[in-house]
Design an enzyme around this catalytic site. Structure first.
Site, PDB file in Angstrom:
ATOM      1  NE  ARG A 197       4.899  -1.250  39.863  1.00 18.80           N
ATOM      2  CZ  ARG A 197       5.884  -0.461  39.455  1.00 18.80           C
ATOM      3  NH1 ARG A 197       5.723   0.864  39.490  1.00 18.80           N
ATOM      4  NH2 ARG A 197       7.015  -0.965  39.006  1.00 18.80           N
ATOM      5  CE  LYS A 220       8.080  -3.733  42.957  1.00 21.72           C
ATOM      6  NZ  LYS A 220       7.844  -4.846  41.989  1.00 21.72           N
ATOM      7  CG  HIS A 271       1.040  -6.146  37.579  1.00 22.70           C
ATOM      8  ND1 HIS A 271       1.363  -4.957  38.199  1.00 22.70           N
ATOM      9  CD2 HIS A 271       2.167  -6.521  36.917  1.00 22.70           C
ATOM     10  CE1 HIS A 271       2.626  -4.642  37.935  1.00 22.70           C
ATOM     11  NE2 HIS A 271       3.127  -5.568  37.159  1.00 22.70           N
ATOM     12  NE  ARG A 274       4.368  -1.933  35.759  1.00 19.28           N
ATOM     13  CZ  ARG A 274       4.988  -0.750  35.770  1.00 19.28           C
ATOM     14  NH1 ARG A 274       4.282   0.364  35.660  1.00 19.28           N
ATOM     15  NH2 ARG A 274       6.301  -0.678  35.890  1.00 19.28           N
ATOM     16  CG  HIS A 297      10.784  -1.567  34.129  1.00 21.49           C
ATOM     17  ND1 HIS A 297      10.444  -2.254  32.975  1.00 21.49           N
ATOM     18  CD2 HIS A 297       9.792  -1.826  35.020  1.00 21.49           C
ATOM     19  CE1 HIS A 297       9.307  -2.889  33.174  1.00 21.49           C
ATOM     20  NE2 HIS A 297       8.893  -2.644  34.399  1.00 21.49           N
ATOM     21  CE1 TYR A 306       5.070  -6.256  29.304  1.00 16.61           C
ATOM     22  CE2 TYR A 306       6.895  -5.007  30.238  1.00 16.61           C
ATOM     23  CZ  TYR A 306       5.692  -5.663  30.385  1.00 16.61           C
ATOM     24  OH  TYR A 306       5.098  -5.719  31.624  1.00 16.61           O
TER      25      TYR A 306
END
Length: 333
Positions: A197, A220, A271, A274, A297, A306
């Site tokens: 990020r 995050k 973003h 990413r 994640h 994805y």
């Protein structure tokens, strides 16, 4: 149980409401009256008698926010941002007359959601607000500072439409890189090479780039993650052994990106770098589990957006559909 007067004139409560084997609670007050009120509150709310129902919590939501800050917020690296969000939500609730914890019922929460939608918020934004409030109460429950059930658990989140997601083509990436320079270029290259990020990359220090790896510290979800990079890229971006590596301009990089790709979905901006990493990773044959670890994640469901970019994804639809089986198109399997 005791209320003891201290040398400085304050009064200290020392109590074990669940017996000698239970949790010990100690707190200091400026007056004996306050200490006595606290003792009564503890005896009513912190008992371990299953046959006695705990009373509603009538404390103000602002008081709960203050306790959340003490037990969680002030020690979390996103704590101040979260406190500002909670303050705003609690202010909105106060406009509806919901100021105390016992007023935060399932119906009140549903009314609040309707009010937020009427103000133009998206269902996803309303869901996030509810999740933030729910998280505050959960932290207080875990800290044994809130004894009632979490009312947000009784409200089902709005179903959210899938957001548009785009990525940069190879030509668009070349165009972007050719128009950037200095720290902006270094930050964008690292975003494209690691899937990091923007704020993770922008805050990198020299000690975070070592041995052909970038180690993201301020992530995050609060968990560190390491991503390998090319040695040539490492030499280009690591200009010092310690200290912050660069000071890229978010606004400048964003402006150049918008010129190259003006149809970016709302709210994506940088973003998209990413998304570009993840998309090309899968198109080039990358493994979805590896991608999950690279992106950091928490669940594979987040990464599965994805999956359809993988070369062989759902190719069975071509090989095994009835037209192929009938010999009309393609070859029979």
């Amino acid at each position: 149980m005791s209320i003891k007067r201290l040398n400085d004139g304050r009064y200290e409560v020392d109590i074990r409401p669940q017996g000698v084997e239970g949790k010990r609670i100690r707190r200091k007050f400026s007056s004996k009256g306050e200490a006595s009120i606290f003792v009564r509150h503890i005896l009513v709310n912190y008992h371990n008698k299953d046959w006695l129902e705990k009373p509603p919590d009538r404390r103000k939501l602002t008081e709960l926010l203050a306790r959340w800050w003490v037990f969680h917020g002030k020690s979390h690296h996103h704590g101040e941002v979260e406190r500002q969000r909670l303050t705003s939500i609690i202010a909105n609730l106060a406009e509806m007359g919901i100021k105390r914890a016992d007023q935060l019922t399932r119906k009140a929460i549903m009314n609040y959601r309707v009010m937020m939608l009427d103000r133009g918020l998206k269902p996803s934004s309303v869901n996030r607000q509810c999740a933030i409030m729910s998280g505050m109460l959960t932290k207080l429950i875990n800290a044994e500072e809130y004894q009632n059930p979490n009312p947000f658990h009784e409200v089902k989140a709005f179903k959210e439409a899938e957001t548009d997601m785009t990525f940069l083509s190879a030509d668009e990436m070349e165009s972007l890189l050719s128009r950037l320079g200095g720290d902006d270029l270094k930050a964008v290259m690292l975003c494209l090479a690691t899937g990091g990020r923007w704020n993770e990359v922008a805050s990198l220090k020299g000690e975070h780039v070592i041995g052909g790896k970038v180690i993201f510290m301020k992530t995050k979800n609060g968990k560190r993650r390491a991503v390998p990079i090319d040695t040539a890229l490492e030499a280009e971006v690591k200009t010092r052994a310690t200290g912050r590596l660069f000071y890229p301009s978010y606004m400048n990089a964003r402006a150049v990106l918008k010129e190259i790709k003006p149809d970016l979905p709302n709210g994506q901006a940088l973003h998209v770098l990413r998304h570009t990493f993840a998309t090309h990773f899968m198109m080039n044959g990358g493994n979805i589990i590896t991608l999950q670890r690279i992106l950091g994640h928490a669940t594979i469901q987040q990464t599965m957006v994805y999956a359809h970019f993988a070369p062989e994804f759902l190719q069975d639809a071509v090989r095994f559909n009835p037209l192929t089986g009938a010999g009309r198109y393609g070859k029979k399997p």
